[in-house]
Design an enzyme around this catalytic site. Structure first.
Site, mmCIF file in Angstrom:
data_model
loop_
_atom_site.group_PDB
_atom_site.id
_atom_site.type_symbol
_atom_site.label_atom_id
_atom_site.label_comp_id
_atom_site.label_asym_id
_atom_site.label_seq_id
_atom_site.Cartn_x
_atom_site.Cartn_y
_atom_site.Cartn_z
ATOM 1 N N GLY A 1 31.663 8.929 40.978
ATOM 2 C CA GLY A 1 31.637 7.664 39.807
ATOM 3 C C GLY A 1 30.611 5.872 40.344
ATOM 4 O O GLY A 1 29.514 6.921 41.857
ATOM 5 N N CYS B 1 33.317 12.857 45.897
ATOM 6 C CA CYS B 1 32.079 11.771 45.936
ATOM 7 C C CYS B 1 32.644 10.127 46.465
ATOM 8 O O CYS B 1 33.551 10.345 47.360
ATOM 9 C CB CYS B 1 31.146 12.071 44.877
ATOM 10 S SG CYS B 1 29.458 10.749 45.574
ATOM 11 N N TYR B 2 32.636 9.611 45.111
ATOM 12 C CA TYR B 2 33.030 8.392 45.343
ATOM 13 C C TYR B 2 34.386 8.606 45.638
ATOM 14 O O TYR B 2 35.702 7.943 45.948
ATOM 15 C CB TYR B 2 32.950 7.807 43.442
ATOM 16 C CG TYR B 2 33.555 6.175 43.798
ATOM 17 C CD1 TYR B 2 33.292 5.367 44.442
ATOM 18 C CD2 TYR B 2 35.120 6.025 42.732
ATOM 19 C CE1 TYR B 2 33.185 4.348 44.178
ATOM 20 C CE2 TYR B 2 34.775 4.738 42.773
ATOM 21 C CZ TYR B 2 34.215 4.422 42.934
ATOM 22 O OH TYR B 2 35.081 2.526 43.178
ATOM 23 N N HIS C 1 29.253 17.283 45.693
ATOM 24 C CA HIS C 1 29.427 18.215 44.272
ATOM 25 C C HIS C 1 29.769 19.543 44.343
ATOM 26 O O HIS C 1 28.426 20.258 44.385
ATOM 27 C CB HIS C 1 28.646 17.225 43.203
ATOM 28 C CG HIS C 1 28.427 15.751 43.182
ATOM 29 N ND1 HIS C 1 29.291 15.231 42.411
ATOM 30 C CD2 HIS C 1 27.784 15.052 44.145
ATOM 31 C CE1 HIS C 1 29.249 14.350 42.331
ATOM 32 N NE2 HIS C 1 28.169 13.552 43.173
ATOM 33 N N GLU D 1 30.776 20.604 42.008
ATOM 34 C CA GLU D 1 31.299 21.261 40.168
ATOM 35 C C GLU D 1 29.663 21.582 39.836
ATOM 36 O O GLU D 1 29.605 22.334 39.104
ATOM 37 C CB GLU D 1 31.787 19.834 39.503
ATOM 38 C CG GLU D 1 31.087 18.897 39.942
ATOM 39 C CD GLU D 1 30.921 17.837 40.387
ATOM 40 O OE1 GLU D 1 31.369 18.460 41.519
ATOM 41 O OE2 GLU D 1 31.067 16.403 40.552
ATOM 42 N N ASP E 1 32.086 22.473 15.007
ATOM 43 C CA ASP E 1 33.376 21.646 15.247
ATOM 44 C C ASP E 1 34.064 21.180 13.954
ATOM 45 O O ASP E 1 35.149 21.029 13.615
ATOM 46 C CB ASP E 1 32.320 20.871 15.991
ATOM 47 C CG ASP E 1 31.236 21.207 16.781
ATOM 48 O OD1 ASP E 1 31.587 22.096 17.240
ATOM 49 O OD2 ASP E 1 30.596 20.242 17.191
ATOM 50 N N LYS F 1 31.374 22.862 23.969
ATOM 51 C CA LYS F 1 31.151 23.826 22.416
ATOM 52 C C LYS F 1 31.457 24.909 22.798
ATOM 53 O O LYS F 1 31.739 25.688 21.519
ATOM 54 C CB LYS F 1 29.073 23.654 22.805
ATOM 55 C CG LYS F 1 29.304 24.658 21.715
ATOM 56 C CD LYS F 1 28.860 23.146 20.291
ATOM 57 C CE LYS F 1 28.125 23.580 18.842
ATOM 58 N NZ LYS F 1 28.377 21.946 17.610
#
Ligand code: XMP
Length: 516
Positions: A53, A80-81, A169, A171, A227, A372
């Site tokens: 964050g 992280c945060y 991170h 990810e 969508d 998506k």
């Protein structure tokens, strides 16, 4: 079913964490930072991940996850945060770093430490850091498992092997071995099995929609895009004929699109009311050249037509419609400052933003947490035809924002003719499915040309093709020269009103995908 709760502290990467977890076939839900421990437990989590964050944990008013959550008897990973929150609230100390570390940087594993998350990894690798704060003192019963070249703690674990912090991170793609680190946490620590798939998602979602909507009716504005169609197919599976769809034909579709799309809807068993408003849209757009003005006119007209049609539907049913279904997907949701205000806003260009309030409807957005490609996969599971599932994204204001300058029926037809050729050639070359988005833009610029014995003075057409994963950023597609040659020749020969074809070689940023 294994479930991972991801607590969102406002990181731009939160949705990416969810995606990585799902890629490992584990279900995940994202909950806001201020969620209570009770609510977390209701999700029966096998593990909890606290995201990064933008705040600094020492700042007054900084986002803080409920302390009770950090102490639940559930494995927890702070990224992280999230790691700094762990450190601060479990008795350590966080300092606002004098030496901020941003960007990719090497980390080294602590040799002595038997780090559960790093098993089998090399002693040093590159990671992405994006925070100025650092853990100065570890909480009791924690040990450091990696450090940066400045000696900053890059990772920590608790002695009981249940709590973990990563200053970087895992990810993002820039972090080497990131997926393996997450895999260790999810499989070895949390004991997940990796047996979740989107089929389960469909079933659970159908149940959830039934529960929420009860006996009420839902209205949906179908656009022909993937969508809204997938959202409608899903809700149709849940509540059948209590879903009413409205297709507003604004006359700004691609060639044959309206007809094809309506035929597909019929095949899906959806009840669709088609409002042909093309004359109205074209007459209101006549002579308008300013992009924002075009969008505004289209957005307002769309809302008016939609409102009128749904009032008719409500009257015919004798029961007012209570819900508006929208095909919002995750990248459409822009978090506002770590959701401090507890709300998310939809991208401005989703031009029906004001509709729910104005019509006093409750909002149903079942695809809100999906990407998506996941929406496409669900579309296939729901037997939405490939022609819709694989279609390139198309903007709400349609060809109006690709017909630069004034929009007229004639110029729209030129654009349609060119787009049809471009698509046909991309399909023929087996490239259409590999590109995020491709289209043509008609420019209000005339140039001199020569055809046969005569001189021409016609407009310029630009080809645009981009690769992207979520449309937030995009790279222009390197198309084969031979294909470009064929497309250019065919367009100049077969489409009236164009005598010159150019290629857009700009990425996003600095350009956007659409030209207007
Ligand atoms: P830009 O041009 O902002 O577009 O890079 C990003 C993606 O969004 C699509 N787009 C829209 N979609 N309504 C939509 O539903 C709109 O007004 C709109 N404008 C742009 C664009 O095609 C691209 O995929």
């Amino acid at each position: 079913m294994d479930n991972i709760v991801i607590i969102d502290c406002g990181s731009q990467f939160t949705q990416l964490i969810a995606r990585r977890v799902r890629e490992m076939k584990i279900h995940s839900v994202i909950l806001p930072w201020d969620v209570t421990a009770e609510r977390v437990l209701e999700n029966a989590p096998s593990g909890i991940i606290v995201s990064g964050g933008p705040d600094s944990v020492n700042d007054e008013g900084a986002i803080a996850v409920h302390e009770k959550i950090l102490n639940l008897d559930v494995p927890l990973l702070g990224i992280c945060y999230g790691m700094q929150l762990l450190a601060k609230f479990l008795g350590g100390e966080v300092r606002s770093g004098e030496k901020s570390e941003y960007g990719t940087t090497p980390v080294e594993l602590e040799e002595q430490a038997d780090a559960r998350l790093f098993r089998g990894l090399p002693g040093a690798f590159e990671v992405l850091m994006s925070h100025g704060d650092r853990v100065e003192r570890l909480p009791p019963r924690f040990f450091a498992t990696a450090h940066t070249r400045h000696g900053v703690v890059a990772a920590m674990e608790s002695e009981d092997g249940r709590r973990f912090g990563l200053q970087f991170h895992p990810e993002v793609e820039h972090t080497q071995h990131g997926a393996r680190i997450l895999r260790h946490f999810l499989f070895d620590v949390c004991g997940c099995r990796g047996d979740w798939d989107l089929g389960d998602w469909v079933e659970r979602s159908v149940e959830e929609i039934r529960g929420r909507v009860g006996a009420e009716c839902v209205v949906c504005g179908l656009s022909g895009g993937v969508d809204s169609t997938v959202a409608a197919a899903l809700v149709h599976r849940a509540i059948g004929k209590r879903l009413e769809c409205i297709f507003v034909d604004h006359g700004l579709m691609r060639r044959d699109e309206g007809r094809e799309v309506l035929a597909s809807y019929e095949g899906l068993g959806l009840s669709v009311r088609c409002a042909d408003a093309s004359e109205l849209f074209l007459s209101r757009l006549a002579g308008v050249t300013d992009p924002d003005e075009k969008r505004k006119i289209i957005g307002e007209l769309f809302i008016n037509v939609f409102e009128e049609e749904s009032a008719k539907l409500g009257a015919a049913r004798n029961s007012p419609i209570a819900w508006l279904l929208q095909g919002t997907i995750y990248p459409d949701v822009i978090e506002s400052g770590g959701r401090k205000k507890g709300s998310a806003v939809i991208k401005l260009h989703h031009n029906v933003g004001g509709l729910p309030e104005r019509m006093n409807l409750k909002l149903l957005e079942p695809l809100r947490d999906l990407f998506k490609d996941e929406v496409r996969e669900i579309g296939r599971l729901l037997e939405v035809p490939d022609a819709i599932v694989d279609r390139h994204p198309f903007p709400g204001p349609g060809l109006a924002v690709r017909c630069l300058g004034a929009v007229s029926k004639e110029r729209l037809d030129t654009l349609r003719g060119a787009e049809a050729i471009f698509k046909e050639e991309l399909v023929r070359a087996g490239l259409y499915g590999k590109i995020w988005q491709s289209f043509c833009v008609l420019l209000p610029v005339r140039t001199v040309g020569v055809m046969g014995d005569g001189r021409t003075y016609s407009e310029v057409l630009a080809l645009r093709a981009v690769n992207s994963s979520d449309a937030m950023t995009a790279d222009w597609t390197r198309l084969p020269m031979d294909l470009l040659d064929t497309v250019s020749k065919r367009i100049c020969n077969e489409v009236r009103g164009v005598n010159r074809v150019v290629l857009d070689i700009t990425s996003k940023p600095p350009a956007t995908i659409e030209w207007e």
